[in-house]
Scaffold this motif. Structure first.
Motif, PDB file in Angstrom:
ATOM      1  N   GLN A   1       0.934  -1.171  -0.004  1.00  0.00           N
ATOM      2  CA  GLN A   1       0.085   0.085   0.073  1.00  0.00           C
ATOM      3  C   GLN A   1       0.870   1.234  -0.194  1.00  0.00           C
ATOM      4  O   GLN A   1       1.857   1.309   0.658  1.00  0.00           O
ATOM      5  N   PRO A   2       0.457   2.432  -0.625  1.00  0.00           N
ATOM      6  CA  PRO A   2       1.110   3.278  -0.664  1.00  0.00           C
ATOM      7  C   PRO A   2       0.967   4.302   0.912  1.00  0.00           C
ATOM      8  O   PRO A   2       0.212   4.085   1.504  1.00  0.00           O
ATOM      9  N   LYS A   3       2.212   4.942   1.012  1.00  0.00           N
ATOM     10  CA  LYS A   3       2.251   5.725   2.444  1.00  0.00           C
ATOM     11  C   LYS A   3       1.267   6.938   2.600  1.00  0.00           C
ATOM     12  O   LYS A   3       0.618   7.130   3.520  1.00  0.00           O
ATOM     13  N   CYS A   4       0.854   7.643   1.736  1.00  0.00           N
ATOM     14  CA  CYS A   4      -0.128   8.600   1.394  1.00  0.00           C
ATOM     15  C   CYS A   4      -1.108   8.159   0.672  1.00  0.00           C
ATOM     16  O   CYS A   4      -1.211   7.578  -0.258  1.00  0.00           O
ATOM     17  N   SER A   5      -2.299   8.713   1.031  1.00  0.00           N
ATOM     18  CA  SER A   5      -3.659   8.666   0.207  1.00  0.00           C
ATOM     19  C   SER A   5      -3.432   9.257  -1.222  1.00  0.00           C
ATOM     20  O   SER A   5      -2.797  10.294  -1.273  1.00  0.00           O
ATOM     21  N   GLY A   6      -3.645   8.737  -2.197  1.00  0.00           N
ATOM     22  CA  GLY A   6      -3.540   9.181  -3.686  1.00  0.00           C
ATOM     23  C   GLY A   6      -2.291   8.809  -4.436  1.00  0.00           C
ATOM     24  O   GLY A   6      -2.317   8.785  -5.341  1.00  0.00           O
ATOM     25  N   ASP A   7      -1.188   8.345  -3.492  1.00  0.00           N
ATOM     26  CA  ASP A   7       0.104   7.934  -4.154  1.00  0.00           C
ATOM     27  C   ASP A   7      -0.231   6.547  -4.749  1.00  0.00           C
ATOM     28  O   ASP A   7      -0.893   5.633  -4.401  1.00  0.00           O
ATOM     29  N   PRO A   8       0.733   6.217  -5.831  1.00  0.00           N
ATOM     30  CA  PRO A   8       0.419   4.821  -6.362  1.00  0.00           C
ATOM     31  C   PRO A   8       0.989   3.778  -5.479  1.00  0.00           C
ATOM     32  O   PRO A   8       2.160   4.163  -4.669  1.00  0.00           O
ATOM     33  N   GLY A   9       0.640   2.566  -5.575  1.00  0.00           N
ATOM     34  CA  GLY A   9       1.177   1.460  -4.880  1.00  0.00           C
ATOM     35  C   GLY A   9       2.107   0.624  -5.365  1.00  0.00           C
ATOM     36  O   GLY A   9       2.677   0.987  -6.535  1.00  0.00           O
ATOM     37  N   SER A  10       2.361  -0.645  -4.797  1.00  0.00           N
ATOM     38  CA  SER A  10       3.508  -1.272  -5.506  1.00  0.00           C
ATOM     39  C   SER A  10       2.698  -2.979  -5.332  1.00  0.00           C
ATOM     40  O   SER A  10       2.006  -3.237  -4.340  1.00  0.00           O
ATOM     41  N   ILE A  11       3.588  -3.734  -6.061  1.00  0.00           N
ATOM     42  CA  ILE A  11       3.297  -5.213  -6.092  1.00  0.00           C
ATOM     43  C   ILE A  11       4.555  -6.128  -5.969  1.00  0.00           C
ATOM     44  O   ILE A  11       5.551  -5.786  -7.021  1.00  0.00           O
ATOM     45  N   GLU A  12       4.965  -6.874  -4.773  1.00  0.00           N
ATOM     46  CA  GLU A  12       6.073  -7.383  -4.915  1.00  0.00           C
ATOM     47  C   GLU A  12       5.730  -9.020  -5.512  1.00  0.00           C
ATOM     48  O   GLU A  12       4.623  -9.518  -4.995  1.00  0.00           O
ATOM     49  N   ILE A  13       6.902  -9.574  -6.349  1.00  0.00           N
ATOM     50  CA  ILE A  13       6.559 -10.797  -7.253  1.00  0.00           C
ATOM     51  C   ILE A  13       7.633 -11.522  -6.675  1.00  0.00           C
ATOM     52  O   ILE A  13       8.828 -11.125  -6.590  1.00  0.00           O
ATOM     53  N   SER A  14       7.485 -12.830  -6.047  1.00  0.00           N
ATOM     54  CA  SER A  14       8.313 -13.996  -5.708  1.00  0.00           C
ATOM     55  C   SER A  14       8.137 -14.866  -6.827  1.00  0.00           C
ATOM     56  O   SER A  14       7.163 -15.569  -6.681  1.00  0.00           O
ATOM     57  N   VAL A  15       9.345 -15.666  -7.351  1.00  0.00           N
ATOM     58  CA  VAL A  15       9.121 -16.697  -8.237  1.00  0.00           C
ATOM     59  C   VAL A  15       9.925 -17.898  -7.662  1.00  0.00           C
ATOM     60  O   VAL A  15      11.198 -17.799  -7.345  1.00  0.00           O
ATOM     61  N   THR A  16       9.300 -19.130  -7.861  1.00  0.00           N
ATOM     62  CA  THR A  16      10.165 -20.374  -7.839  1.00  0.00           C
ATOM     63  C   THR A  16       9.950 -21.127  -8.956  1.00  0.00           C
ATOM     64  O   THR A  16       8.850 -20.997  -9.626  1.00  0.00           O
ATOM     65  N   GLY A  17      10.982 -22.143  -9.181  1.00  0.00           N
ATOM     66  CA  GLY A  17      10.663 -23.114 -10.083  1.00  0.00           C
ATOM     67  C   GLY A  17      10.999 -22.606 -11.597  1.00  0.00           C
ATOM     68  O   GLY A  17      11.385 -21.173 -11.796  1.00  0.00           O
TER      69      GLY A  17
END
Length: 392
Positions: A331-347
């Protein structure tokens, strides 16, 4: 007084010199060196009978130093051979008789050591300890013959070279037969040439000679995606295919478990496909295999490899671990800011890529990695590996 008996050959039944059946018996007799004939007796006899057919050898003053022969066809299914030696007019040996068991399919021959002469009783019915087809370089062994003839396809019968004549067993190569010129088939008969009588015909199909492996163990490459037929194996050869030949490759599973037992499939490869003395067979599932192969004429549509097939060492195509990934929304730190997605891959197989909301394919620079600048709302993430595999 010197007595001479005319040479008499008995052929009981309706067999003549021009008849032909599959089984025959040839007798070879010769006066033994210890034999001393009375001065008034230069005649003797060997006679052999099987069923309704028979022949005799007469020993005379003018032929006692020679190997003497007689031949007859065996008809029906006699179960014994009757043999008789007679020294005419002399009490030295008189008459000697022998009876031996006989089966035309298994009889291997018999030797008689006589008072007058020795005799070798030989079966004439070609047998072969090896199987069909043959390459021109493969040794061929034929048994139970005496005089031998051959023909390529339907070109007419010819005598084998002299070194193979009057031999009960012969071994040779097709390439050494006069007249060989890449024909498709070769046929053989054996018999007694003096009477022009021969027994059964044996035929071999002639296949191309297979280039040998430069490495007995092929190079195997694992499947690209988990549980898919995307593996491959590369074979390396010592020499290229000959003109107008092709490879027939047969794939076999090692230590098979049903339902994938034994033979898997066949493919063919042309001279052009193997011109670098290598061939890579693709589209193979994970498992342990061997390959049997041989060269064939490109006009041969057969799918079966013969006894001269070359067999590789076993090789294993490894499976790949299933590609899986996990996403975590940041989640973003401030309202209205963009967020992020963390991706973890195996195999799967790195490097990895992601696609956000049907956008462009973008590499993951590390694992785990973060997609920044993600707007508020629901999103779809697709992860691929270097082979395009996705999570199932």
């Amino acid at each position: 007084m010197t007595k001479k008996l005319p040479l008499i050959l008995f052929f009981l039944g309706s067999l003549f010199a021009y008849g032909q059946t599959d089984y025959g018996i040839l007798i070879k007799s010769k006066i033994t060196s210890p034999s001393v004939w009375p001065s008034n007796d230069y005649s003797g006899l060997h006679q052999i009978t099987a069923g309704m057919n028979s022949c005799s050898i007469d020993f005379l003053e003018d032929n006692y130093k020679n190997d003497l022969y007689c031949f007859f066809y065996v008809t029906g299914n006699p179960t014994k051979i009757d043999f008789m030696e007679v020294l005419g007019g002399s009490p030295t040996c008189g008459q000697i008789t022998r009876t031996i068991p006989y089966n035309k399919d298994t009889f291997k021959g018999w030797f008689f050591s006589g008072c007058l002469a020795n005799a070798e009783i030989m079966p004439l019915h070609i047998t072969r300890p090896d199987s069909n087809p043959k390459c021109k370089e493969d040794p061929i062994t034929l048994n139970n013959g005496w005089n031998w003839q051959y023909q390529f396809d339907s070109e007419g019968w010819k005598n084998l070279p002299a070194q193979f004549q009057e031999q009960p067993s012969i071994t040779f190569k097709i390439k050494d037969l006069p007249g060989y010129n890449s024909q498709a088939n070769v046929h053989f008969i054996a018999g007694y040439e003096k009477y022009g009588q021969y027994t059964n015909t044996v035929t071999y199909s002639i296949i191309g000679c297979s280039p040998e492996l430069a490495e007995k163990k092929p190079t195997a490459n694992s499947v690209k995606c988990n549980n898919t037929a995307t593996g491959s194996v590369t074979l390396k050869f010592e020499s290229p295919l000959k003109k107008d030949d092709q490879f027939l490759f047969n794939l076999y599973r090692v230590n098979p478990v049903a339902p994938d037992t034994g033979f898997i499939k066949s493919i063919k490869a042309s001279e052009k496909e193997t011109e670098n003395k290598t061939y890579t067979w693709e589209g193979i599932a994970a498992g342990t295999y061997t390959i049997k192969y041989q060269a064939q004429s490109k006009f041969d549509n057969g799918q079966i490899v013969g006894s001269s097939a070359i067999v590789t060492d076993s090789f294993t195509i490894e499976n790949k671990d299933q590609l899986t990934f996990r996403t975590t929304a940041i989640q973003p730190k401030c309202s209205g800011d963009p967020g992020s997605i963390e991706i973890s891959v195996t195999g799967g197989t790195s490097p990895y890529f992601y696609i956000l909301d049907n956008g462009i394919k973008t590499p993951l620079t590390k694992n785990p990695d973060t997609i920044n600048g993600v707007t508020d709302g629901a999103h779809t993430v697709t992860v691929l590996d270097s082979h395009g595999c996705i999570e199932n």
